[in-house]
Write an enzyme that holds these catalytic residues in place. Sequence first.
Site: not given
Lengths: 495, 495
Positions: B232, B269
């Site tokens: 990720e 994120c």
Amino acid sequence: MKQIHFTTETELNSILDASDAAYKIFSRLNVDIRASFLEEIAAQMLLIQTAITETASQETNLPLQRIESEFIRTIHQLKSYAANCRLGLWMDVRIDTKDSEPGTTLNDLRKTYLGLGTVAVFGASNFPLAYSTAGGDTACAFAAGCAVIVKAHSAHLQTGLLVSEAIEKAVDLFGLPKGLYAQVIGKGNEIGEQLVMHPKVKAVGFTGSYSGGMALHRLAMNRKEPIPVFAEMGSVNPVYLFEGFLSKHTDLVAGWYADSITASMGQFCTNPGILVGIKSTWLDLLIEKLSAKIDKVSPQLMLHQGIADAFRTKRNALINTNGVRLMTTDIETDHSLKAIPSLASVDAKLFIENRALHEEVFGPLSLVVVCENYEEMTLVANIIEGQLTATIIADEDELSQHPAIEEAIKDKCGRLIFNGVPTGVQVSFAQNHGGPFPATTDSRFSAVGADGIKRFSRPVTYQNYPEALLPPELQNSNPLKIMRTVNNKMTRDSI
Amino acid sequence: MKQIHFTTETELNSILDASDAAYKIFSRLNVDIRASFLEEIAAQMLLIQTAITETASQETNLPLQRIESEFIRTIHQLKSYAANCRLGLWMDVRIDTKDSEPGTTLNDLRKTYLGLGTVAVFGASNFPLAYSTAGGDTACAFAAGCAVIVKAHSAHLQTGLLVSEAIEKAVDLFGLPKGLYAQVIGKGNEIGEQLVMHPKVKAVGFTGSYSGGMALHRLAMNRKEPIPVFAEMGSVNPVYLFEGFLSKHTDLVAGWYADSITASMGQFCTNPGILVGIKSTWLDLLIEKLSAKIDKVSPQLMLHQGIADAFRTKRNALINTNGVRLMTTDIETDHSLKAIPSLASVDAKLFIENRALHEEVFGPLSLVVVCENYEEMTLVANIIEGQLTATIIADEDELSQHPAIEEAIKDKCGRLIFNGVPTGVQVSFAQNHGGPFPATTDSRFSAVGADGIKRFSRPVTYQNYPEALLPPELQNSNPLKIMRTVNNKMTRDSI
């Protein structure tokens, strides 16, 4: 005979522009429409069944009867993926409503699956229908809502053109954009490589050899944007023979395996290439009976010259390996395309040391690995690489006395068969046609069974999204009446 | 302060021998035991909660309050994965009994999931607990039945050691093999690379930067045996502002986004890095209000020097780009670790042309992209790369008037948010924390939610297998009482 046109790179670019645009429309149609479209492909294929089966038989040297059963299987696959597409379980719809768990679920979250985009499909030489143009990969990709570009297999171009026509008719009848499906044809590997490297291709399905699968996998992974490749690259499908069962059923096992090794000249990815047994009179007897039965199978034409040549080379290398004993008769064939059905044997000690003996010999050949005892069989099971299948031939109680062997076998395969043969892949929901590397490039997926659709789709979660703009499977009223997980409970109820 | 010991390559080899052996035992324990083990890790962490949170706050410069809420979230995650592990839906158990569909189901097939082996976990600097040592990847890997090796993050080594102790205590208390969990520590990237290249590592979980994630992905894909990597790698999480809603709720939106952009100094994120709006007085007003609010947020310390330096460099490059306007005050900071919360704007024409403007600036900064009209907004939505999230700020009816924008946005994200902010990832079943490349290396998986377990497990089908030797989830009596798909129907009933 239809004219063959080789796709140019310029044509490939416009094909992919069209497929990308078609995907954007098709992926938003609901699963009922996608399912009906798959059924229409089956209907269109049935209209030209004779032309397809005769052409496929001519192109592949496979007997018409074998192709006819593959045709029926392909139709069943299309209908089965249609049914599963409609059933919707593959979408794993999850809904967590706001405040269903106070303090945790502060938002309404709804998850479904969306097709990845355009999928490139590379069919197999040994299944011109079931694993090719309108085979499992194509059906899965359409079910997921993807557009499909098939790279035609040079060994059955005419079959591919006929089946493509059926797909194109279904596209037309459903008023879908023509770009939804295309076939590209190339002289060598170049067009396939261009396809995999094309930025508008978002996933690859492949069935074939290790070298072919890995070449495409490496290309795809080293793109600027890596894309998933599911390559099913075959395996040796080891069979573990326990003494108790074998001693009682030597005839039965010999019969099963003579058929399994030689059917369609051994040209199945689940062909049992290695039989692992314990040194005993029972194993000697099995080898004797099996050899005799295999000797009775006459050499037949293989799929194409490349496969026939590879079989001959690998078979000769194997039987000329120090310590390997050929157990069948070493006859001459009358045609360079014909394969000699064969059985060889080798001691486990040698097998463990010599990795070359672990490799697949694609064709009608099995190698019996003779172990001194069950400890040696455990060593063999541990050293063997990832497989599509593994088979255990045993009495239930003797298997339970050897958990270490069972565990080692389980860790290496995608399907574990008890007292049967690995050939014959049932197309049903619980099937897994995959396995640890090098059987496939990603053991988390299957090429057969409804979950095969997952290879070509990805989850999307909608957060606090307006009801009217949600895809139907996520709407409160559950208009598709599919099973959903709502606040951790499975239900078909509306919300 | 605990002593730091750097793992040598020899130690790594013995760690992996032990973890492989531990996996073989652990993966066969049933999901109840694996779930209880996860709960025990949570319990052990709670026993040393203060030590963990104080250490993590010191090591990361994140306020204690923020770390405390992350601690609670981490405990919730462990418990939630435990609950889902036990619930068993992630195993997608499918059973097709013999003759359930005459002519098709000639065999009894039963499919479940098995852990892949040892998983290497690379934690994130910005989530020292929730996405690190005992974070989501570790919980998923254990739930799947895998062994775990964590590569310690150099930015929070002491926190990592404390949490590792909690995991090791849980391993001991459950009498599990010690090799089930280990942490490795290295000075540079070398130990991480050795880990990913090690033949006994079977999957990788990574949370961090694009460059870090892609380096590991390329290593893993070019191994002799490629292994799955779920990396990720963050994203810019675009927010699309429609005029109707904005004109009525400018204040509200400014409040939401001032918080979302600057919370934890933008080190999420899911931080909204790009806001896409239509040139209008409403957008001008939003920019004005948002800038004023952001100006009130004082610069704070970032996670570590590397991240602070990268933010400064990228922020300066951005605001010095021709055509980019800095909308907040350009103050000086009193510390090289501090970041200046910032808002900039640029015209869509320039944004579309200049790919550098699409890149994530990790920290408290957003770029407003000003479009002439909705056609230009569609262009922007189409050109933006894959994202973890995308957000739509709109009235329901105006959104439905612009389907092309909605479709373009949907194709680029893993989570689609309506009238909210992307920060704050709810840990629940329907969550998806993933998305098209470059947000992750595989959009088919999620790092959050029960399906995260699937990243580290693979299907295995048992064919005609003896009842007594089947794993419990596949036995007729359904001893685990989980939901299963039997002959295409979902049920908890026994067979």
